[in-house]
Write a protein that holds these residues in place. Structure first.
Motif, PDB file in Angstrom:
ATOM      1  N   GLY A  63     -19.169   3.933  14.023  1.00 49.66           N
ATOM      2  CA  GLY A  63     -18.274   5.214  14.235  1.00 49.66           C
ATOM      3  C   GLY A  63     -19.732   6.071  13.158  1.00 49.66           C
ATOM      4  N   TRP A  71     -19.206   7.386  10.438  1.00 50.07           N
ATOM      5  CA  TRP A  71     -17.379   8.110   9.083  1.00 50.07           C
ATOM      6  C   TRP A  71     -18.360   8.911   7.841  1.00 50.07           C
ATOM      7  CZ3 TRP A  71     -17.512   6.614   4.401  1.00 50.07           C
ATOM      8  CH2 TRP A  71     -16.602   7.027   3.036  1.00 50.07           C
ATOM      9  N   THR A  94     -16.501  10.235  13.859  1.00 47.14           N
ATOM     10  CA  THR A  94     -15.005   9.527  13.469  1.00 47.14           C
ATOM     11  C   THR A  94     -14.358  10.177  11.912  1.00 47.14           C
ATOM     12  OG1 THR A  94     -13.505   7.846  13.685  1.00 47.14           O
ATOM     13  CG2 THR A  94     -15.366   7.491  12.650  1.00 47.14           C
ATOM     14  N   LEU A  98     -12.583   8.064  10.777  1.00 48.08           N
ATOM     15  CA  LEU A  98     -11.459   7.051  10.308  1.00 48.08           C
ATOM     16  C   LEU A  98     -12.711   5.867   9.765  1.00 48.08           C
ATOM     17  CD1 LEU A  98      -8.943   6.659  13.302  1.00 48.08           C
ATOM     18  CD2 LEU A  98      -8.682   7.619  11.394  1.00 48.08           C
ATOM     19  N   VAL A 105     -11.318   2.182  12.422  1.00 51.85           N
ATOM     20  CA  VAL A 105     -11.654   2.888  13.884  1.00 51.85           C
ATOM     21  C   VAL A 105     -10.651   2.154  15.274  1.00 51.85           C
ATOM     22  CG1 VAL A 105     -13.817   2.933  13.296  1.00 51.85           C
ATOM     23  CG2 VAL A 105     -13.001   0.842  14.029  1.00 51.85           C
ATOM     24  N   ASP A 112      -8.669   4.906  16.861  1.00 51.12           N
ATOM     25  CA  ASP A 112      -9.497   6.474  17.361  1.00 51.12           C
ATOM     26  C   ASP A 112      -9.594   6.443  18.893  1.00 51.12           C
ATOM     27  OD1 ASP A 112     -11.939   8.184  18.047  1.00 51.12           O
ATOM     28  OD2 ASP A 112     -12.715   7.734  15.957  1.00 51.12           O
TER      29      ASP A 112
END
Length: 310
Positions: A247, A249, A285, A287, A292, A295
């Motif tokens: 991810g 992030w 993402t 999250l 995750v 997601d």
């Protein structure tokens, strides 16, 4: 005249012996020819038998179930995998059977607790796996997964399996492949999906190092976790397909909050060197690491790999 008569007598005397020799040779030759024909027939028969058996085996293999085992992280429960499953199949009617939950308690000599069962008619059953809270050691995970795999093999006679590993669960899944994947009764891992997997003990890039450097050459800083994998990666079946998900992030910090990109992708070049089909997916993402599994991008990506027709 006398010499001619003597010569004729000699020829008459030799002729029966010569005919007898020819008969013996003919018999022996015929005997060897028959033996050779028999051997050829036996070889043809054996070849035919093997061919028909392989066809039967091939048909049987096509009908054997291929479970997917969802290996949860250090939280110690199955909530992350359940979030993924719910995301993939919001309509329960279209979902494969969840069927089986396997818990292995490493604090109690890998005590096995199983709930549910797999239907014999389900070709792609879901198995959820977890161990006690706080487990983030690859070797401990590996031993616990061996207990779970032994149960699946002995109870359901599986020969193939898929793995979805989240966080340290992905670490444990890879360690299991390295430690036990080549055993004769171990199920072959067809697809290995790593979601925010940890392979270099949460190490970031070093000064001057780029993510492309890691993908091409591997990390500069190698922890004992990474070295364990590097020393054994050739034990991985080259036919196993790998999907490394991470991810995005924080673009600035190159992390999903817990696992740096440099860590989760640190094994990429090893898999390439081992001739595995390997894909990497750095997905956007909002999250953080702990969320995750919720997601939608994660659910869709995994679903398209494992259940494209559902």
């Amino acid at each position: 005249m006398i010499m001619k008569r003597n010569r004729k007598k000699k020829i008459k005397a030799i002729l029966p012996i010569f005919v007898l020799i020819l008969m013996v040779i003919s018999f022996i030759g015929g005997h060897f020819t028959a033996q050779n024909d028999t051997r050829k027939a036996q070889v043809k028969l054996e070849s035919s038998t093997k061919a028909s058996s392989s066809v039967i085996i091939g048909k049987a293999q096509q009908s054997i179930m291929v479970p997917t085992i969802y290996i949860n992280g250090s939280g110690g429960d199955i909530r992350p995998s359940q979030h993924i499953i719910d995301g993939m199949f919001p309509n329960k009617a279209t979902a494969p059977e969840t069927g089986l939950t396997i818990l292995v308690d490493i604090s109690r000599n890998n005590k096995l607790t199983v709930s549910g069962k797999i239907s014999s008619t389900d070709k792609n059953p879901i198995v959820q796996f977890a161990t006690v809270k706080g487990t983030d050691d690859g070797e401990l995970y590996s031993k616990a997964l061996k207990v779970a795999m032994d149960y699946l093999v002995s109870t359901y006679h599986i020969t193939k399996i898929n793995m979805v590993g989240y966080s340290s669960g992905a670490t444990g899944g890879l360690y299991y492949i390295l430690d036990y994947g080549n055993e004769s009764d171990a199920p072959k891992v067809q697809e290995f999906i790593s979601l925010d997997g940890e392979y270099n003990k949460e190490k970031n890039l070093e000064a001057g190092e780029t993510l492309q450097d890691v993908l091409t050459y591997g990390p500069i800083l190698k922890t004992s976790m990474y070295q364990y994998i590097e020393d054994r990666y050739t034990k991985i079946d080259p036919n196993t397909k790998f999907y490394l998900m991470e991810g995005n992030w924080s673009l600035e910090k190159q992390t999903d909050e817990a696992i740096p990109w440099a860590d989760t992708f640190s094994i990429y070049h090893l898999l390439v060197a081992n001739k595995n089909n390997v894909n990497m997916y750095l997905y956007p993402t909002k999250l953080r690491h702990g969320l995750v599994p919720k997601d939608p991008l994660v659910a869709n990506y995994i679903k398209n790999i494992l259940y494209p027709t559902l």
